[in-house]
Design a protein around this motif. Structure first.
Motif, PDB file in Angstrom:
ATOM      1  N   ALA A 137       0.817  -1.218   0.000  1.00  0.00           N
ATOM      2  CA  ALA A 137       0.000   0.000   0.000  1.00  0.00           C
ATOM      3  C   ALA A 137       0.845   1.260   0.000  1.00  0.00           C
ATOM      4  CB  ALA A 137      -0.946  -0.005   1.194  1.00  0.00           C
ATOM      5  N   VAL A 138       1.957   1.236   0.740  1.00  0.00           N
ATOM      6  CA  VAL A 138       2.773   2.441   0.903  1.00  0.00           C
ATOM      7  C   VAL A 138       3.848   2.555  -0.169  1.00  0.00           C
ATOM      8  CG1 VAL A 138       4.306   3.692   2.478  1.00  0.00           C
ATOM      9  CG2 VAL A 138       2.343   2.448   3.384  1.00  0.00           C
ATOM     10  N   MET A 139       4.359   1.428  -0.658  1.00  0.00           N
ATOM     11  CA  MET A 139       5.516   1.442  -1.541  1.00  0.00           C
ATOM     12  C   MET A 139       5.143   1.465  -3.019  1.00  0.00           C
ATOM     13  SD  MET A 139       8.721  -1.195  -1.301  1.00  0.00           S
ATOM     14  CE  MET A 139      10.279  -0.876  -2.150  1.00  0.00           C
ATOM     15  N   LEU A 140       4.104   0.738  -3.402  1.00  0.00           N
ATOM     16  CA  LEU A 140       3.773   0.599  -4.821  1.00  0.00           C
ATOM     17  C   LEU A 140       3.394   1.922  -5.493  1.00  0.00           C
ATOM     18  CD1 LEU A 140       3.244  -1.020  -7.364  1.00  0.00           C
ATOM     19  CD2 LEU A 140       1.007  -1.662  -6.437  1.00  0.00           C
ATOM     20  N   PRO A 141       2.453   2.721  -4.949  1.00  0.00           N
ATOM     21  CA  PRO A 141       2.059   3.944  -5.662  1.00  0.00           C
ATOM     22  C   PRO A 141       3.192   4.941  -5.907  1.00  0.00           C
ATOM     23  CG  PRO A 141       0.396   3.353  -4.043  1.00  0.00           C
ATOM     24  CD  PRO A 141       1.572   2.473  -3.789  1.00  0.00           C
ATOM     25  N   PRO A 142       4.021   5.279  -4.883  1.00  0.00           N
ATOM     26  CA  PRO A 142       5.090   6.249  -5.187  1.00  0.00           C
ATOM     27  C   PRO A 142       6.102   5.738  -6.193  1.00  0.00           C
ATOM     28  CG  PRO A 142       5.299   5.406  -2.938  1.00  0.00           C
ATOM     29  CD  PRO A 142       3.982   4.951  -3.444  1.00  0.00           C
ATOM     30  N   MET A 143       6.429   4.449  -6.153  1.00  0.00           N
ATOM     31  CA  MET A 143       7.364   3.909  -7.135  1.00  0.00           C
ATOM     32  C   MET A 143       6.753   3.937  -8.535  1.00  0.00           C
ATOM     33  SD  MET A 143       9.653   0.826  -5.603  1.00  0.00           S
ATOM     34  CE  MET A 143       8.318  -0.346  -5.609  1.00  0.00           C
ATOM     35  N   ASP A 302      10.179  -3.316 -15.277  1.00  0.00           N
ATOM     36  CA  ASP A 302      11.602  -3.530 -15.022  1.00  0.00           C
ATOM     37  C   ASP A 302      12.083  -2.966 -13.689  1.00  0.00           C
ATOM     38  OD1 ASP A 302      11.680  -4.730 -17.462  1.00  0.00           O
ATOM     39  OD2 ASP A 302      12.543  -3.025 -18.524  1.00  0.00           O
ATOM     40  N   ARG A 303      11.375  -1.971 -13.167  1.00  0.00           N
ATOM     41  CA  ARG A 303      11.849  -1.346 -11.934  1.00  0.00           C
ATOM     42  C   ARG A 303      10.860  -1.537 -10.787  1.00  0.00           C
ATOM     43  NH1 ARG A 303      14.169   4.312 -14.633  1.00  0.00           N
ATOM     44  NH2 ARG A 303      16.097   3.428 -15.454  1.00  0.00           N
ATOM     45  N   THR A 304       9.640  -1.050 -10.965  1.00  0.00           N
ATOM     46  CA  THR A 304       8.694  -1.019  -9.855  1.00  0.00           C
ATOM     47  C   THR A 304       8.377  -2.408  -9.326  1.00  0.00           C
ATOM     48  OG1 THR A 304       7.706   0.991 -10.738  1.00  0.00           O
ATOM     49  CG2 THR A 304       6.416  -0.243  -9.133  1.00  0.00           C
ATOM     50  N   LEU A 305       7.928  -3.318 -10.187  1.00  0.00           N
ATOM     51  CA  LEU A 305       7.467  -4.621  -9.724  1.00  0.00           C
ATOM     52  C   LEU A 305       8.606  -5.490  -9.199  1.00  0.00           C
ATOM     53  CD1 LEU A 305       4.728  -5.541 -12.360  1.00  0.00           C
ATOM     54  CD2 LEU A 305       4.481  -4.489 -10.102  1.00  0.00           C
ATOM     55  N   ILE A 306       9.781  -5.382  -9.818  1.00  0.00           N
ATOM     56  CA  ILE A 306      10.926  -6.176  -9.341  1.00  0.00           C
ATOM     57  C   ILE A 306      11.344  -5.728  -7.950  1.00  0.00           C
ATOM     58  CG2 ILE A 306      13.380  -6.638  -9.734  1.00  0.00           C
ATOM     59  CD1 ILE A 306      12.798  -6.622 -12.726  1.00  0.00           C
ATOM     60  N   VAL A 307      11.454  -4.412  -7.749  1.00  0.00           N
ATOM     61  CA  VAL A 307      11.837  -3.896  -6.429  1.00  0.00           C
ATOM     62  C   VAL A 307      10.756  -4.209  -5.399  1.00  0.00           C
ATOM     63  CG1 VAL A 307      12.340  -1.810  -5.109  1.00  0.00           C
ATOM     64  CG2 VAL A 307      13.296  -2.086  -7.403  1.00  0.00           C
ATOM     65  N   LEU A 308       9.489  -4.064  -5.785  1.00  0.00           N
ATOM     66  CA  LEU A 308       8.388  -4.353  -4.865  1.00  0.00           C
ATOM     67  C   LEU A 308       8.406  -5.815  -4.436  1.00  0.00           C
ATOM     68  CD1 LEU A 308       5.799  -3.342  -3.449  1.00  0.00           C
ATOM     69  CD2 LEU A 308       4.535  -4.065  -5.488  1.00  0.00           C
ATOM     70  N   TRP A 309       8.648  -6.719  -5.362  1.00  0.00           N
ATOM     71  CA  TRP A 309       8.673  -8.136  -5.021  1.00  0.00           C
ATOM     72  C   TRP A 309       9.772  -8.423  -3.995  1.00  0.00           C
ATOM     73  CZ3 TRP A 309       6.267 -12.342  -4.337  1.00  0.00           C
ATOM     74  CH2 TRP A 309       6.945 -13.569  -4.220  1.00  0.00           C
ATOM     75  N   ARG A 310      10.951  -7.851  -4.201  1.00  0.00           N
ATOM     76  CA  ARG A 310      12.032  -8.053  -3.230  1.00  0.00           C
ATOM     77  C   ARG A 310      11.640  -7.515  -1.858  1.00  0.00           C
ATOM     78  NH1 ARG A 310      17.746  -6.589  -6.363  1.00  0.00           N
ATOM     79  NH2 ARG A 310      17.703  -8.331  -7.849  1.00  0.00           N
ATOM     80  N   ALA A 311      10.974  -6.365  -1.825  1.00  0.00           N
ATOM     81  CA  ALA A 311      10.553  -5.781  -0.549  1.00  0.00           C
ATOM     82  C   ALA A 311       9.539  -6.676   0.153  1.00  0.00           C
ATOM     83  CB  ALA A 311       9.961  -4.387  -0.777  1.00  0.00           C
ATOM     84  N   ILE A 312       8.629  -7.271  -0.610  1.00  0.00           N
ATOM     85  CA  ILE A 312       7.626  -8.162  -0.025  1.00  0.00           C
ATOM     86  C   ILE A 312       8.286  -9.390   0.586  1.00  0.00           C
ATOM     87  CG2 ILE A 312       5.743  -9.747  -0.628  1.00  0.00           C
ATOM     88  CD1 ILE A 312       4.804  -7.651  -2.653  1.00  0.00           C
ATOM     89  N   VAL A 313       9.264  -9.930  -0.121  1.00  0.00           N
ATOM     90  CA  VAL A 313       9.964 -11.122   0.372  1.00  0.00           C
ATOM     91  C   VAL A 313      10.601 -10.855   1.738  1.00  0.00           C
ATOM     92  CG1 VAL A 313      11.951 -12.618  -0.049  1.00  0.00           C
ATOM     93  CG2 VAL A 313      10.364 -12.102  -1.912  1.00  0.00           C
ATOM     94  N   PHE A 314      11.141  -9.652   1.924  1.00  0.00           N
ATOM     95  CA  PHE A 314      11.778  -9.329   3.202  1.00  0.00           C
ATOM     96  C   PHE A 314      10.791  -8.816   4.244  1.00  0.00           C
ATOM     97  CE2 PHE A 314      15.450  -8.941   0.280  1.00  0.00           C
ATOM     98  CZ  PHE A 314      16.300  -9.835   0.914  1.00  0.00           C
TER      99      PHE A 314
END
Length: 473
Positions: A137-143, A302-314
């Motif tokens: 909720a917090v990370m996806l929209p700004p990215m 290439d940027r938003t979803l890849i970074v978001l996925w890594r953040a979710i994993v952690f």
């Protein structure tokens, strides 16, 4: 260049080819002829191209000038960040309503229908799921807003001008001029900024850019800065000036981060990463309209979803840890309460408290969950009847309600200032740490990049706390 001169150059080139036509001189003759042909091609006047080049040059004289270059650069960066923060508010609230307001109660009801024990339901839903939901909720929209805007500026041709403006400063600090671009990317996400250092060819200068990218205030830390500046710093001035002063304080923290980036880059270039600053030809490409839809697609995929996925994993294990330490007891107190009391002494020394330090320890995976964790732990130790129980992170809709909880936890203006500084100067999030290791393939540099900012954070907050207690209290 007129037609007669062009013909003379061609005739001279042909004469030279005839006179030195043996094999030994063929390469030289071909080179001269090629140069002459290039001169001729450049001399041909294309009115449309000439008009466009003149316009590009006029723009460059402004955006790369010593007088206007930096104000324009900071204004554009501020505008991009403002659009990102303001534009992300509504989709973030929408996602929070769905993931926290609708999906979570459904999951709780589903767990109850299956007769889950309270601890299993709490661990999976209030712990793991809630942390993941907060991050999304917090990370996806700004990215999803920042990365396309950043890429559009890159495609338009402005970002090379940013590198041109900052090249001198980065060279003075022993770094590479292209670090200006990776620094700018770090304002969206430090993990993406670390990946962006691939544009730097020199291994030494690339390491400097990787280690110092954490000093760019990423989108996960902007909400903390804005909230605390609004509650505490804006409150010390008249209401008419509150918004301007709060915004100035947040912008000041961002600029301070840039200063620390230059300082640490210079220090590393004089100590652990000695070497000559490499030179490079910085080509300023022509301004051109970007391919809007292609940019949107590549930025999100290439940027938003890849970074978001890594953040979710952690974030998932972080949520589990937060719930466990809040609900597992040693004697008559939870593990979280014991840790908070243990950290309070050191926290007081640096102008913080045990709640803040514990929140930053358990929220290493994602900066987005720091404030919800602080609020939950504050309620836990003060006994306030807010939220939905131990280990359940929450945020309040009202800034005044948030201020009441923080002040009940002993927060003062000093606390807010030092949290803002510590938010800038602390270890990278888990996603960035993992990305640093993937990019450097070195545990040594990963550890250094992780502990250097937090050591600086402790030193800076300690100095500020002592000076505050001497001159203000």
């Amino acid at each position: 260049m007129d037609k007669r001169n062009i013909q003379n150059i061609i005739a001279l080139a042909n004469e030279l080819r005839w006179k030195i036509g043996d094999d030994f001189h063929d390469n030289l003759a071909e080179g001269i002829y090629a140069d002459a042909a290039e001169i001729v091609e450049d001399a041909i006047i294309d009115k449309n191209r000439d008009r466009k080049e003149r316009l590009d040059n006029k723009i460059d004289r402004i955006v790369t000038s010593r007088v206007w270059g930096f104000p324009i650069m900071f204004s554009i960066l501020a505008l991009v960040l403002w659009i990102t923060i303001k534009g992300a508010n509504y989709p973030s609230a929408f996602l929070a309503d769905i993931l926290l307001g609708d999906v979570r109660p459904m999951l709780k009801s589903f767990a109850a229908s299956l007769n889950f024990p309270w601890w299993l339901s709490g661990f999976l839903i209030d712990g793991v799921y809630l942390a993941v939901a907060w991050v999304i909720a917090v990370m996806l929209p700004p990215m999803a807003i920042f990365f396309p805007l950043f890429t559009l500026l890159e495609d338009f041709g402005y970002l090379p001008r940013v590198a041109f403006n900052l090249d001198y400063l980065f060279k003075k600090s022993g770094a590479h001029g292209k670090q200006a671009l990776t620094m700018s990317m770090g304002f969206g996400c430090n993990a993406a900024g670390v990946v962006a250092t691939r544009i730097i060819d020199s291994p030494r200068e690339r390491l400097i850019a990787i280690i110092t990218n954490n000093f760019s205030l990423c989108n996960g830390r902007w909400p903390t800065q804005i909230l605390l500046a609004t509650i505490f710093i804006g409150a010390v001035v008249p209401a008419s000036l509150s918004s301007i002063v709060s915004l100035g304080a947040v912008f000041g923290i961002a600029v301070l981060g840039i200063f620390f980036m230059f300082f640490v880059s210079w220090t590393l270039s004089k100590t652990l990463l000695k070497g000559e600053v490499s030179t490079f030809n910085l080509e300023l490409p022509p301004y051109r309209p970007p391919d809007f839809w292609r940019t949107i697609y590549t930025s999100i995929i290439d940027r938003t979803l890849i970074v978001l996925w890594r953040a979710i994993v952690f974030a998932a294990p972080a949520g589990a840890v937060i719930w466990l330490i809040s609900n597992l007891y040693i004697g008559d107190q939870s593990i979280a309460a014991w840790m908070i009391h243990y950290l309070d002494g050191f926290g007081f020394l640096i102008g913080l408290n045990g709640v803040i330090l514990l929140a930053y320890i358990v929220a290493i995976p994602a900066n987005e969950i720091v404030i919800p964790t602080i609020l939950m732990l504050t309620v836990l130790v003060t006994g306030m009847h807010i939220g939905e129980g131990a280990g359940v992170m929450f945020e309040l809709d009202s800034v005044n309600d948030t201020a009441s909880v923080l002040k009940a936890g002993g927060w003062t203006l000093l606390t807010a200032i030092n949290v803002m500084l510590f938010s800038l100067l602390h270890n990278p999030c888990s996603t960035t740490i993992y990305t640093i290791y993937k990019e450097t393939k070195s545990m040594k540099w990963t550890v250094l990049a992780s502990i250097l900012p937090i050591i600086m954070g402790f030193v800076v907050t300690f100095v500020v706390a002592q000076l505050w207690r001497i001159f203000v209290n």
